[in-house]
Design a protein around this motif. Sequence first.
Motif, PDB file in Angstrom:
ATOM      1  N   ILE B 212      53.836 -13.064  41.664  1.00 46.52           N
ATOM      2  CA  ILE B 212      54.138 -12.875  43.034  1.00 46.52           C
ATOM      3  C   ILE B 212      52.924 -11.878  43.863  1.00 46.52           C
ATOM      4  CG2 ILE B 212      56.432 -13.194  43.199  1.00 46.52           C
ATOM      5  CD1 ILE B 212      56.727 -10.200  42.955  1.00 46.52           C
ATOM      6  N   GLY B 213      52.008 -11.666  42.893  1.00 48.47           N
ATOM      7  CA  GLY B 213      50.896 -10.944  43.314  1.00 48.47           C
ATOM      8  C   GLY B 213      51.077  -9.555  43.657  1.00 48.47           C
ATOM      9  N   CYS B 214      52.172  -8.575  42.997  1.00 50.07           N
ATOM     10  CA  CYS B 214      52.258  -7.325  43.168  1.00 50.07           C
ATOM     11  C   CYS B 214      51.333  -6.287  42.623  1.00 50.07           C
ATOM     12  CB  CYS B 214      53.929  -6.942  42.696  1.00 50.07           C
ATOM     13  SG  CYS B 214      54.236  -6.834  41.066  1.00 50.07           S
ATOM     14  N   ARG B 215      50.656  -7.054  41.506  1.00 52.44           N
ATOM     15  CA  ARG B 215      49.692  -6.077  40.914  1.00 52.44           C
ATOM     16  C   ARG B 215      50.291  -4.618  40.093  1.00 52.44           C
ATOM     17  NH1 ARG B 215      48.568  -6.624  45.571  1.00 52.44           N
ATOM     18  NH2 ARG B 215      48.223  -4.761  46.328  1.00 52.44           N
ATOM     19  N   TYR B 216      51.641  -4.905  39.733  1.00 53.96           N
ATOM     20  CA  TYR B 216      52.106  -3.762  38.863  1.00 53.96           C
ATOM     21  C   TYR B 216      51.653  -3.830  37.667  1.00 53.96           C
ATOM     22  CZ  TYR B 216      55.763  -0.479  37.542  1.00 53.96           C
ATOM     23  OH  TYR B 216      56.495   0.765  37.189  1.00 53.96           O
ATOM     24  N   CYS B 217      51.221  -4.956  37.196  1.00 59.56           N
ATOM     25  CA  CYS B 217      50.719  -5.350  35.668  1.00 59.56           C
ATOM     26  C   CYS B 217      49.296  -4.647  35.507  1.00 59.56           C
ATOM     27  CB  CYS B 217      50.720  -6.460  35.252  1.00 59.56           C
ATOM     28  SG  CYS B 217      49.626  -7.735  36.661  1.00 59.56           S
ATOM     29  N   MET B 218      48.563  -4.582  36.684  1.00 59.79           N
ATOM     30  CA  MET B 218      46.994  -3.920  36.874  1.00 59.79           C
ATOM     31  C   MET B 218      47.209  -2.366  36.769  1.00 59.79           C
ATOM     32  SD  MET B 218      45.425  -6.506  39.722  1.00 59.79           S
ATOM     33  CE  MET B 218      43.774  -5.859  39.267  1.00 59.79           C
ATOM     34  N   ALA B 219      48.289  -1.937  37.466  1.00 55.28           N
ATOM     35  CA  ALA B 219      48.397  -0.376  37.162  1.00 55.28           C
ATOM     36  C   ALA B 219      48.940  -0.206  35.792  1.00 55.28           C
ATOM     37  CB  ALA B 219      49.500  -0.135  38.158  1.00 55.28           C
ATOM     38  N   ALA B 220      49.696  -0.947  35.274  1.00 59.27           N
ATOM     39  CA  ALA B 220      50.065  -0.741  33.884  1.00 59.27           C
ATOM     40  C   ALA B 220      49.130  -0.814  33.076  1.00 59.27           C
ATOM     41  CB  ALA B 220      51.283  -1.765  33.474  1.00 59.27           C
ATOM     42  N   CYS B 221      48.076  -1.760  32.953  1.00 60.44           N
ATOM     43  CA  CYS B 221      47.079  -1.960  31.969  1.00 60.44           C
ATOM     44  C   CYS B 221      46.192  -0.634  31.735  1.00 60.44           C
ATOM     45  CB  CYS B 221      46.172  -3.273  32.171  1.00 60.44           C
ATOM     46  SG  CYS B 221      44.998  -3.469  30.946  1.00 60.44           S
ATOM     47  N   PRO B 222      46.372  -0.223  30.456  1.00 57.56           N
ATOM     48  CA  PRO B 222      45.145   0.858  30.169  1.00 57.56           C
ATOM     49  C   PRO B 222      43.837   0.582  29.833  1.00 57.56           C
ATOM     50  CG  PRO B 222      47.198   0.710  28.414  1.00 57.56           C
ATOM     51  CD  PRO B 222      47.106  -0.634  29.310  1.00 57.56           C
ATOM     52  N   TYR B 223      43.447  -0.824  29.946  1.00 59.82           N
ATOM     53  CA  TYR B 223      42.133  -1.220  29.512  1.00 59.82           C
ATOM     54  C   TYR B 223      41.591  -1.987  30.710  1.00 59.82           C
ATOM     55  CZ  TYR B 223      44.238  -0.453  25.070  1.00 59.82           C
ATOM     56  OH  TYR B 223      44.982   0.246  23.998  1.00 59.82           O
ATOM     57  N   ASP B 224      42.241  -1.981  31.896  1.00 56.10           N
ATOM     58  CA  ASP B 224      41.515  -2.398  33.188  1.00 56.10           C
ATOM     59  C   ASP B 224      41.197  -3.977  32.779  1.00 56.10           C
ATOM     60  OD1 ASP B 224      40.547  -2.632  35.567  1.00 56.10           O
ATOM     61  OD2 ASP B 224      38.433  -1.672  35.152  1.00 56.10           O
ATOM     62  N   ALA B 225      42.267  -4.753  32.076  1.00 54.13           N
ATOM     63  CA  ALA B 225      41.717  -6.116  31.521  1.00 54.13           C
ATOM     64  C   ALA B 225      42.261  -6.961  32.600  1.00 54.13           C
ATOM     65  CB  ALA B 225      42.325  -6.210  30.139  1.00 54.13           C
ATOM     66  N   ARG B 226      42.904  -6.634  33.729  1.00 62.30           N
ATOM     67  CA  ARG B 226      43.314  -7.836  34.609  1.00 62.30           C
ATOM     68  C   ARG B 226      42.673  -7.966  36.033  1.00 62.30           C
ATOM     69  NH1 ARG B 226      48.650  -9.698  34.075  1.00 62.30           N
ATOM     70  NH2 ARG B 226      49.167  -9.547  31.802  1.00 62.30           N
ATOM     71  N   ARG B 227      42.491  -8.942  36.643  1.00 66.29           N
ATOM     72  CA  ARG B 227      41.671  -9.230  37.798  1.00 66.29           C
ATOM     73  C   ARG B 227      42.557  -9.534  38.855  1.00 66.29           C
ATOM     74  NH1 ARG B 227      39.235  -6.483  34.914  1.00 66.29           N
ATOM     75  NH2 ARG B 227      37.661  -6.688  33.865  1.00 66.29           N
ATOM     76  N   PHE B 228      42.499  -9.675  40.127  1.00 66.54           N
ATOM     77  CA  PHE B 228      43.473  -9.956  40.937  1.00 66.54           C
ATOM     78  C   PHE B 228      42.251 -10.725  42.012  1.00 66.54           C
ATOM     79  CE2 PHE B 228      45.509  -9.631  45.089  1.00 66.54           C
ATOM     80  CZ  PHE B 228      46.758 -10.247  44.712  1.00 66.54           C
ATOM     81  N   ASN B 229      42.872 -11.879  42.696  1.00 64.17           N
ATOM     82  CA  ASN B 229      42.173 -12.759  43.254  1.00 64.17           C
ATOM     83  C   ASN B 229      42.607 -12.452  44.884  1.00 64.17           C
ATOM     84  OD1 ASN B 229      40.993 -15.048  41.715  1.00 64.17           O
ATOM     85  ND2 ASN B 229      43.129 -14.831  40.943  1.00 64.17           N
TER      86      ASN B 229
END
Lengths: 409, 324
Positions: B212-229
């Motif tokens: 759904i694009g909430c980007r909570y996973c990006m906030a959670a990742c300690p390795y900055d491994a996720r990207r959002f479109n």
Amino acid sequence: MRDYITFLWRVARLSFQGGWKFYAWMTLLTALALVGLNAYARQLVDGLSTTGMTNQVSWGAYIANFTFLVGVAAAAVMLVIPAYVYKKQSMHEVVIFGELMAIAVIIMCLLFVTVDLGHPERFHHMIPPFGMFNWPGSILSWDVIVLNGYLLLNMHICGYLLYKRYLGAPPTRAFYIPFVFVAIAWAISIHTVTAFLYVGLAGRAYWHNPIVAPRFLASAFAAGPALLILTFQIIRRVTRYWIGDEPIFMLRMIMTVAMLINVFLLGCEVFTEFYAPTAHSAAARYLYFGLHGHEGLIPWIWTAIALDFVGLGLLITPLTRRIAWLNVACATCFLGIWIEKGMGLIIPGFVPSPLGQVVEYLPTLNETLVCLGIWALGALLYSWMLHVAIPIMRGSLRARPGAPAAQPH
Amino acid sequence: MNPPTPGDGGSQTVEQAARPLTRRTFLKGSAASALGIAAMAAALKPLLALERENLSVDAFLQKHYQELTPQELRRILDRLESECEQSRGIRPDIRDIRPREDTEFAYALNIGRCIGCRKCAHACIRENNQSRESDDDINMSYIRVLEMEKGGIDLETSDHYYDADQVPRAGKFYMPVQCQQCREAPCTKVCPVKATWQEDDGLVVVDYNWCIGCRYCMAACPYDARRFNYSRPKLSPDQINPCQSYLSNRLRPKGVVEKCTFCLHRTREGKYPACLEVCPTGARIFGNIRDPGSEINYILKNKRVYVLKEDVGTRPRFYYFFDK
């Protein structure tokens, strides 16, 4: 049932009746809300690239406003507790305005989360059985439950009491008292869960800190009453509903204590980050003093601190026994806490990034317009609710106009 | 201030105050309503530009990947292929590739050998169809190569934008970081809709049609491994890699999160990830840790291995080691 339909019809009619000032105010808010809607429509087409957010700073103004407003909504309990637990009669006459504010503000919160989504049309993915709701694993799923629950509780309490008042019949205690007490605990829970959204992330040292939840509550119980005090004065100035000084000064006392706790907890945080700084203090260093030449948040946070201290200084002195000074204190505290929880709490969580990058964030115009639109819509909703509720509370809108007005519950 | 008392006698009831419906009020009301509707339409006008792929009923009703029957999945893959053909001018082959039995992938990276050439970051973006402004734009690459000061592993001293033509520079060392495929992955834990999860072979994947694009996973990742479109991915037809899979490198819609999957469309078929194949120094070792004879197993048992940010409790499947 027929009574209820008549009630809704009269409320609907009343919603469009008022003086020119009422029309001007509502038209202004509607126009601002539509400007926000227009900006949001553009965001839907182009994506969240219309905001200032990046891969490094992946939450911004939307989530900041959301966090702040959850606190304002929770602060309605600061009227409910004196009214229902300590049975202060003067608070009973205003408590409904706090609960109505909670409704408007929770709706704003839900909107702020919705506009932050990349795919709002997939919202049903959260709703079983269509979706896959990650409960109890995800704190965000807890937040969805507690926010919607709080909205429903307040809608029930306000709707029930107003309808009974309209009928001129005393409300049945069993139909609302249990909900009022559940709502007290629930209000604390909405802000605690919202704090846990951040606290639960071990990878973000700035947030992974047990003081966040207590500080959220303390600042909320200052910012919420500040807004209520200002609202009460508007009500007594523009309507014929009488609100005495007693609730206002009760709220002043609550605000003072909450603000003292808030500033104390801020001090605890600052001491920990700066007396024995570690790699984990980088976010705090960025916030207060800048990091590697990046100083984007310095003006924000020092403005917030100045506003907080001016507000607190006024609150703890006899000056704020005068309404004018009290209003100044309310405005500075409200604004100070808004900055502190937004630019001061959300953004430093992302700066520096987990890999040490410093990417700064500033909301874009489009993003700001969306925020403005949601604030305008919230004000519109609250104004409308007050416009309808006050005649009911006064007894000028009632089922049988001839009968004597019901006593306050 | 001289307040009115409660129940002040001067009040009219609303019924008394209500104006009767006259021709005049009716016309005023109609004019106001018309103005309101016009203003609403004007506010919503930008929506006319919404792309068709955002309005598909099939996509709206699509179930979560893990609940799809093989027939449903086949239809979805067909739909995605033709959507891509229509909108991008190239028909990809999108497959659904499942984990292999008795497999758990892990990666090890020899810090001693990495020279910071960033070929891995470029290969990643070519393989995985990330959005890019130009051929050498690696902003959306799943790999960030950090140039760091010798003398410690302080991420805050890292430079992400160094000039890769000058490497290796004196006094510096290089550390590529990508998804660590954590055993205790914070990103999958926080997702409110289970759009990201860990597969049986340890790979953390995203269902781009469920996110759904909430980007909570990006906030959670300690390795900055996720990207959002943040916008619709920018790729020209010649930049598109047509060998795709549903859970990895197929083209993403705007508004969803993506991440490294250890190139599962390659590795689940016995190939190496693109970043490993391109590495000129052999710094990258990849394999199945459940296979006792694998090279990755040898490294983990015999070299001085460490994981990044052990203190956050994520238990990565990505290891670093020092060797010649």
